[in-house]
Scaffold this motif. Structure first.
Motif, short mmCIF file in Angstrom:
data_model
loop_
_atom_site.label_atom_id
_atom_site.label_comp_id
_atom_site.label_asym_id
_atom_site.label_seq_id
_atom_site.Cartn_x
_atom_site.Cartn_y
_atom_site.Cartn_z
N TYR A 1 14.01 -11.77 -27.21
CA TYR A 1 12.98 -11.20 -28.08
C TYR A 1 11.59 -11.20 -27.42
O TYR A 1 10.60 -10.91 -28.06
CB TYR A 1 12.90 -11.98 -29.40
CG TYR A 1 14.23 -12.09 -30.10
CD1 TYR A 1 14.96 -10.93 -30.37
CD2 TYR A 1 14.77 -13.31 -30.45
CE1 TYR A 1 16.19 -11.00 -30.98
CE2 TYR A 1 16.00 -13.39 -31.08
CZ TYR A 1 16.71 -12.23 -31.34
OH TYR A 1 17.93 -12.30 -31.95
N ARG B 1 19.60 -0.68 -25.04
CA ARG B 1 19.78 -1.58 -26.19
C ARG B 1 18.65 -2.61 -26.23
O ARG B 1 18.08 -2.88 -27.28
CB ARG B 1 21.14 -2.29 -26.10
CG ARG B 1 22.25 -1.55 -26.82
CD ARG B 1 23.45 -2.45 -27.04
NE ARG B 1 23.95 -3.02 -25.80
CZ ARG B 1 24.84 -2.44 -25.01
NH1 ARG B 1 25.32 -1.25 -25.31
NH2 ARG B 1 25.25 -3.02 -23.91
N ARG C 1 15.82 -3.20 -29.07
CA ARG C 1 15.62 -4.48 -29.74
C ARG C 1 14.16 -4.93 -29.60
O ARG C 1 13.54 -5.37 -30.55
CB ARG C 1 16.54 -5.52 -29.09
CG ARG C 1 16.79 -6.70 -29.97
CD ARG C 1 17.99 -7.48 -29.49
NE ARG C 1 17.99 -7.62 -28.04
CZ ARG C 1 19.08 -7.83 -27.33
NH1 ARG C 1 20.24 -7.86 -27.89
NH2 ARG C 1 19.01 -7.97 -26.02
#
Lengths: 145, 205
Positions: A137, B103, B107
């Protein structure tokens, strides 16, 4: 429908010059008898020419040189890290074995040593797990200097 | 259809030609000869670049994909079966790497859809445009820009096959080998891709 599909396939093969001479002649005869087919084939031929003429920019020689230098660097580092890690694992394993099996070292030293290494290992794993969990992230991971 | 004898896939003039076969280069790369791996990289980098570009749509990302793919290929060279041609195997690596990067980007975008401040105004990050970068065009005529835009709007499989045919200049047999599909499917896929393109750029034909 199957006939249509065969016709479409032959049309593509004709446009891309992938038919053998006999098939090409047969297809030309079909086009002569069907002006709609001939018109469609001409459009596909024009499209193929238009696509072929579309020239896209490619990396320059300088960019390819930098590409290889960077790739080589990454490969070298990767191999280096693999060898280094294997060496560390072997040495630490052997040292631990020698340390634990040595009769001259008393039990409190051995217990202390085990605690020290087990604690360090646990801390390392904990930090690593935390990093791996947040890495996917991380918005700045792909940012290049 | 015209019969094709097996020959190594055609090479562009910018790719470096060498006497050594792919199998020889791979065998020697496995034993640590980085110069032989470099030769393999030089042989396929251009083709890999166009393959990556068909998925990534801009030069920088395409180059990242190519580099990552060569890294993966190098690591997996030991498992490569020398009885088979190299490029179809490598193309699959490029494709998987491209999808994996896409991908990740998706994200990252999802987690960065927060408000940012610019000139005192609150703004929400835009979702990036997925059309192909027009700066890629050497000749930026209206016709070419329209064609490139139309290509961006195709599905991945359709764009991939057009790139294999037009930018990598592969024959039907070679495309079938790379994509591991029958030649009939190659032709049908090309037809559908071109039919969609034709509808979009009809006024230039």
């Amino acid at each position: 429908m199957a006939g249509d599909e065969r016709q479409q396939q032959l049309m593509m093969a004709y446009v891309d010059d992938e038919l053998d001479p006999r098939e090409r002649e047969e297809f030309r005869a079909q086009m002569a008898a069907d002006p709609e087919l001939a018109r469609e084939v001409t459009q596909f031929q024009n499209l193929a020419t238009m696509t072929r003429d579309l020239k896209l920019k490619e990396p320059t020689d300088y960019e390819w040189d930098r590409f290889w230098a960077s790739l080589f660097n990454r490969l070298e580092r990767q191999t280096g890290w693999v060898l280094f890690s294997l060496g560390v694992l072997l040495l630490v394993g052997y040292a631990a074995f020698e340390f634990l099996s040595a009769d001259s070292i008393e039990l409190p030293w051995k217990l202390g040593g085990c605690g020290l290494f087990a604690g360090a290992g646990l801390l390392f794993l904990s930090v690593l797990r935390g990093r791996l969990r947040t890495m996917k992230y991380d918005r700045y991971r792909g940012v290049k200097r | 259809m015209r019969s094709h004898e097996y020959t190594p896939m055609t090479m562009s003039t910018t790719e470096i030609a060498s006497e050594a076969t792919d199998a020889q280069l791979i065998r020697e790369s496995r034993t640590g000869h980085s110069d032989r791996f470099e030769e393999l990289v030089n042989r396929y980098r251009r083709r890999a670049f166009f393959a990556a570009l068909s998925f990534m749509r801009n030069q920088e990302d395409a180059l990242d994909v190519v580099q990552e793919s060569f890294m993966k290929a190098f690591r997996a060279l030991g498992d490569f079966d020398l009885r088979y041609p190299f490029y179809p195997w490598f193309h699959k690596i490029v494709k998987n790497t491209a999808f994996s990067l896409l991908r990740k980007k998706k994200r990252a975008r999802f987690f960065s859809l927060h408000r940012v401040f610019k000139d005192g105004d609150e703004q929400v990050w835009d979702v990036p445009d997925r059309t192909m970068d027009p700066a890629l065009l050497i000749d930026r005529s209206q016709k070419n820009e329209a064609l490139l835009k139309a290509m961006s709007e195709l599905g991945d499989k359709e764009r991939e096959i057009l790139f294999l045919r037009h930018f990598q200049e592969l024959s039907y047999k070679e495309i079938a080998e790379v994509l591991q599909i029958p030649i009939g499917t190659v032709m049908s896929r090309l037809y559908h891709a071109r039919a969609k393109l034709k509808d979009r750029v009809e006024r230039y034909l």
